[in-house]
Each structure stands twice: as C-alpha cells, then as structure tokens.
Design a protein around this motif. Structure first.
Motif, PDB file in Angstrom:
ATOM      1  N   LEU A 144       6.293   5.937   4.618  1.00 51.31           N
ATOM      2  CA  LEU A 144       5.647   4.383   4.099  1.00 51.31           C
ATOM      3  C   LEU A 144       6.236   4.100   3.009  1.00 51.31           C
ATOM      4  N   VAL A 145       6.416   2.766   2.946  1.00 57.12           N
ATOM      5  CA  VAL A 145       6.942   1.944   1.789  1.00 57.12           C
ATOM      6  C   VAL A 145       5.791   0.831   1.454  1.00 57.12           C
ATOM      7  N   VAL A 146       5.859   0.425   0.133  1.00 57.12           N
ATOM      8  CA  VAL A 146       5.038  -0.661  -0.375  1.00 57.12           C
ATOM      9  C   VAL A 146       5.849  -1.786  -0.256  1.00 57.12           C
ATOM     10  N   ALA A 147       5.388  -2.787   0.713  1.00 58.26           N
ATOM     11  CA  ALA A 147       5.982  -3.914   0.856  1.00 58.26           C
ATOM     12  C   ALA A 147       5.602  -5.198   0.023  1.00 58.26           C
ATOM     13  N   GLY A 148       4.332  -4.992  -0.401  1.00 60.30           N
ATOM     14  CA  GLY A 148       3.812  -6.131  -1.300  1.00 60.30           C
ATOM     15  C   GLY A 148       2.690  -5.484  -1.676  1.00 60.30           C
ATOM     16  N   LEU A 149       2.295  -5.980  -3.137  1.00 56.92           N
ATOM     17  CA  LEU A 149       1.187  -5.447  -3.943  1.00 56.92           C
ATOM     18  C   LEU A 149       0.865  -6.778  -4.850  1.00 56.92           C
ATOM     19  N   HIS A 150      -0.467  -7.064  -4.834  1.00 57.86           N
ATOM     20  CA  HIS A 150      -0.841  -8.072  -5.680  1.00 57.86           C
ATOM     21  C   HIS A 150      -2.518  -7.948  -5.904  1.00 57.86           C
ATOM     22  N   ALA A 151      -2.689  -8.275  -7.229  1.00 55.89           N
ATOM     23  CA  ALA A 151      -4.211  -8.031  -7.756  1.00 55.89           C
ATOM     24  C   ALA A 151      -4.465  -9.590  -8.256  1.00 55.89           C
ATOM     25  N   VAL A 152      -5.765  -9.719  -7.897  1.00 54.85           N
ATOM     26  CA  VAL A 152      -6.466 -10.796  -8.906  1.00 54.85           C
ATOM     27  C   VAL A 152      -8.019 -10.662  -8.750  1.00 54.85           C
ATOM     28  N   ASP A 153      -8.395 -11.480 -10.101  1.00 55.64           N
ATOM     29  CA  ASP A 153      -9.982 -11.232 -10.388  1.00 55.64           C
ATOM     30  C   ASP A 153     -10.556 -12.125  -9.655  1.00 55.64           C
ATOM     31  N   GLY A 154     -11.216 -11.518  -8.377  1.00 56.87           N
ATOM     32  CA  GLY A 154     -11.954 -12.489  -7.557  1.00 56.87           C
ATOM     33  C   GLY A 154     -13.329 -12.618  -7.948  1.00 56.87           C
ATOM     34  N   GLU A 166     -15.710  -8.796  -8.837  1.00 60.41           N
ATOM     35  CA  GLU A 166     -14.741  -7.591  -8.136  1.00 60.41           C
ATOM     36  C   GLU A 166     -13.286  -7.979  -8.436  1.00 60.41           C
ATOM     37  N   LEU A 167     -12.510  -7.064  -8.419  1.00 59.71           N
ATOM     38  CA  LEU A 167     -11.155  -7.168  -8.365  1.00 59.71           C
ATOM     39  C   LEU A 167     -10.411  -6.956  -6.866  1.00 59.71           C
ATOM     40  N   THR A 168      -9.707  -7.939  -6.609  1.00 63.75           N
ATOM     41  CA  THR A 168      -9.131  -7.886  -4.995  1.00 63.75           C
ATOM     42  C   THR A 168      -7.772  -7.689  -5.197  1.00 63.75           C
ATOM     43  N   VAL A 169      -7.391  -6.618  -4.365  1.00 64.34           N
ATOM     44  CA  VAL A 169      -6.171  -6.037  -4.349  1.00 64.34           C
ATOM     45  C   VAL A 169      -5.535  -6.216  -2.914  1.00 64.34           C
ATOM     46  N   ASP A 170      -4.422  -6.828  -2.674  1.00 62.09           N
ATOM     47  CA  ASP A 170      -3.836  -7.108  -1.418  1.00 62.09           C
ATOM     48  C   ASP A 170      -2.600  -6.337  -1.333  1.00 62.09           C
ATOM     49  N   LEU A 171      -2.677  -5.183  -0.217  1.00 59.90           N
ATOM     50  CA  LEU A 171      -1.749  -3.985  -0.240  1.00 59.90           C
ATOM     51  C   LEU A 171      -0.892  -4.177   1.197  1.00 59.90           C
ATOM     52  N   THR A 172       0.419  -4.268   1.182  1.00 63.44           N
ATOM     53  CA  THR A 172       1.195  -4.359   2.222  1.00 63.44           C
ATOM     54  C   THR A 172       2.092  -3.168   2.440  1.00 63.44           C
ATOM     55  N   LEU A 173       1.688  -2.311   3.488  1.00 69.16           N
ATOM     56  CA  LEU A 173       2.485  -1.203   3.810  1.00 69.16           C
ATOM     57  C   LEU A 173       3.377  -1.250   4.854  1.00 69.16           C
ATOM     58  N   PRO A 204     -10.071   2.922   5.124  1.00 70.84           N
ATOM     59  CA  PRO A 204      -9.265   3.849   6.095  1.00 70.84           C
ATOM     60  C   PRO A 204      -8.109   3.149   6.300  1.00 70.84           C
ATOM     61  N   LEU A 205      -6.931   3.862   6.721  1.00 76.91           N
ATOM     62  CA  LEU A 205      -5.621   3.082   6.773  1.00 76.91           C
ATOM     63  C   LEU A 205      -5.274   2.786   8.108  1.00 76.91           C
ATOM     64  N   GLY A 206      -5.950   3.564   8.978  1.00 77.03           N
ATOM     65  CA  GLY A 206      -5.683   3.563  10.423  1.00 77.03           C
ATOM     66  C   GLY A 206      -4.218   4.006  10.685  1.00 77.03           C
ATOM     67  N   THR A 207      -3.875   3.745  11.911  1.00 74.92           N
ATOM     68  CA  THR A 207      -2.611   4.040  12.441  1.00 74.92           C
ATOM     69  C   THR A 207      -1.522   3.102  11.917  1.00 74.92           C
ATOM     70  N   GLU A 215      -1.361  -4.972   6.659  1.00 70.93           N
ATOM     71  CA  GLU A 215      -1.682  -5.428   5.453  1.00 70.93           C
ATOM     72  C   GLU A 215      -3.190  -5.214   5.077  1.00 70.93           C
ATOM     73  N   TYR A 216      -3.692  -4.858   3.861  1.00 72.62           N
ATOM     74  CA  TYR A 216      -4.876  -4.310   3.664  1.00 72.62           C
ATOM     75  C   TYR A 216      -5.316  -5.113   2.531  1.00 72.62           C
ATOM     76  N   ARG A 217      -6.892  -5.658   2.243  1.00 71.43           N
ATOM     77  CA  ARG A 217      -7.223  -5.993   1.086  1.00 71.43           C
ATOM     78  C   ARG A 217      -8.380  -4.922   0.602  1.00 71.43           C
TER      79      ARG A 217
END
Length: 292
Positions: A144-154, A166-173, A204-207, A215-217
């Motif tokens: 696995l590699v982190v292809a995208g990572l961004h955080a913003v105060d939501g 809440e803090l919203t973090v968008d993660l792309t694996l 949970p990241l699933g498969t 992508e995960y939020r």
C-alpha cells in the motif's frame, strides 16, 4: 464613526478561518538511533535488556522483537508482548525490555517505533531460544502507498467561535502489490505536535485489490479545547511492509476575536458621541467698571 468602520471590516475578515493542511514527516536533521545496552555476544529469549533511544520524538514508544528480519511487519514481531515507554522532550530514554521470542524464526532484530510507525528504528539481535518455524514463503504481498492526503477543518461557522466540530481527512490508498490487501489493521492517533497520544476510531479499510485505488473520508471529532495546530498520525499494517502517514491542520476561533474587535469599535464610537456636560460659569463680584 465612519472612520472606524474600515477598521471593523478589516477585523471581521479575520473571522474566516485559515486551515493549513499538509502532509508532514518526522524531522530528518537528527535521525533517531537505537541500541541495546548489554554484554556483547548472543542474547537469549526471555532475557531482560536495556534499550537506549536517542533523537526520538517525545511521546509513546513501542519496542518489540521480530523474526524474519521483520520483513512482513507485525506478522513477524511479538507485538502483543512488546515493551512500552514514554520519551521525554530531550529525545533520549533507556527502557527495560524483555526479549520475547518472535512468532517466526530468526534472523531477529529489535524494532522501536511510535504507535503509528511514523518514526522507527531497528538493530540486529543475535537471539537464541527461538523455536518458531521459519516464515512461510510467499509469492508476493500487498504493498500500500498513500496516493493522496488532505485535511480540512470541517467545523464551519461554529468552529469560528471555538465550538465543537470535526476535522475531515481525505485519504487515498493504492495497492501496487501483486495480491489483495484484505481489511489490514488501521490505527489513528490525534493531538498537538509532539503530543499525539489520543487514540481515535479508524474506519475499516475493506479489501484493496491488487492495482486498485480507494478513497476514504475520516472524520475526527474536535471539542472546545481543540485550538491551534494539531496532527493526525495513521498506521496501516498489511502483510508485508506497513505504511504510515501524518497530516497537520490548524483551528483558530477568529470569530471570537472579530466579535471582541467590533464590540470595542462600537464602544469607542458611543463614547465619542456622548454629549459633554455644560461648563458652569464662575460666580463672583461684577467688574469694577459695572458697579452702581
């Protein structure tokens, strides 16, 4: 009052929060080091040794014994019986650790890492008394590699005034390995820089299939005390090489400062408009030229 309006408008512009979110990594100017304080030669499983760390970030540290040179991450390490300690701000500490036999055969090593693995170091460990079988041969492992990572105060408008949000973090694996990663363990810690200790729920990241990108939020609750710079550290441990990441965000209640500034401007304007009391005339004898 008209001259004070531009000042009020300028101060109100500060009410719009600026949230800085950028991936961060451990400082590289002083690489952390790890060594085992003990007699030279071979160690034995079950023996207690002193593990010395230097140049380490302040906070929690985990120390564990791994077989198979730790090639498969947590699968090769005695993680459930790892040693734990707290590193002071000086970055140097010595921690007693029991050399627990790893779940697979040697070659062995001692691995120290932060709870999310953003900082880690290893040292070769000549260890006897390990009766475990060698690690099974594998045709490959997920990577696995982190292809995208961004955080913003939501938090929106409530966050401008220091209210819970809440803090919203968008993660792309992305899985660049030859086999699927099936719901790998995922841990998250949240806190101020240098004090990232609070464990938060990780989704949970699933498969993640071979060659697939997902992508995960992630939503991190922030209470009234969450003010200033904060960091989120994450660690994912699929079979093979673990992946760690860190992201920073800032939260400031500019709205409160804007309200205070506008209130001060209004108060000053009221004071200027208040009529001054009439000055009383002096009471005394009439001038000499006016006497009867």
């Amino acid at each position: 009052m008209t001259r004070l309006l531009p000042v009020a408008v300028a101060l109100l512009t500060l009410a719009f929060p600026t949230s800085a979110a950028a991936p961060s990594s451990p400082p590289t100017s002083a690489p952390p080091t790890l060594r085992i304080a003990g007699p030279a030669g071979t160690f034995r499983a079950g023996e207690q040794v002193l593990v010395a760390l230097s140049g380490w970030p302040a906070g929690a540290v985990q120390i564990e014994v791994c077989g198979n040179e730790g090639r498969r991450g947590a699968l090769d390490c005695a993680t459930s019986r790892a040693g734990h300690g707290q590193v002071p701000s000086s970055g140097a500490v010595t921690i007693p650790v029991v050399l627990t036999a790893p779940p697979v055969a040697c070659p062995c090593l001692v691995r120290a890492r932060t709870p999310t693995g953003t900082t880690n170091a290893t040292v070769v460990l000549p260890l006897t008394g390990v009766n475990a079988l060698p690690a099974p041969a594998s045709g490959g492992a997920p990577e696995l590699v982190v292809a995208g990572l961004h955080a913003v105060d939501g938090s929106g408008v409530p966050g401008w005034f220091g209210l819970p949000g809440e803090l919203t973090v968008d993660l792309t694996l992305r899985n660049v390995g030859p086999i699927d990663a099936v719901d790998p363990p995922f841990s998250l810690l949240f806190g101020r820089p240098g004090r990232v200790h609070a464990l938060v729920d990780a989704p949970p990241l699933g498969t993640i299939g071979a060659g697939q990108t997902r992508e995960y939020r992630i939503r991190i609750p922030m209470d009234v005390a969450t003010v200033g710079r904060h960091e989120l550290h994450g660690r994912i441990e699929p079979p093979g090489r673990p992946v760690a990441f860190a992201v920073e965000a800032a939260r400031y209640p500019w709205g409160l400062l804007g309200l205070v500034a506008v209130s001060l401007v209004w108060l000053l304007a009221r004071l200027r408009r208040r009529p001054r009391p009439a000055r009383p005339e002096a009471v005394g004898e009439a001038p000499a030229g006016r006497r009867a």
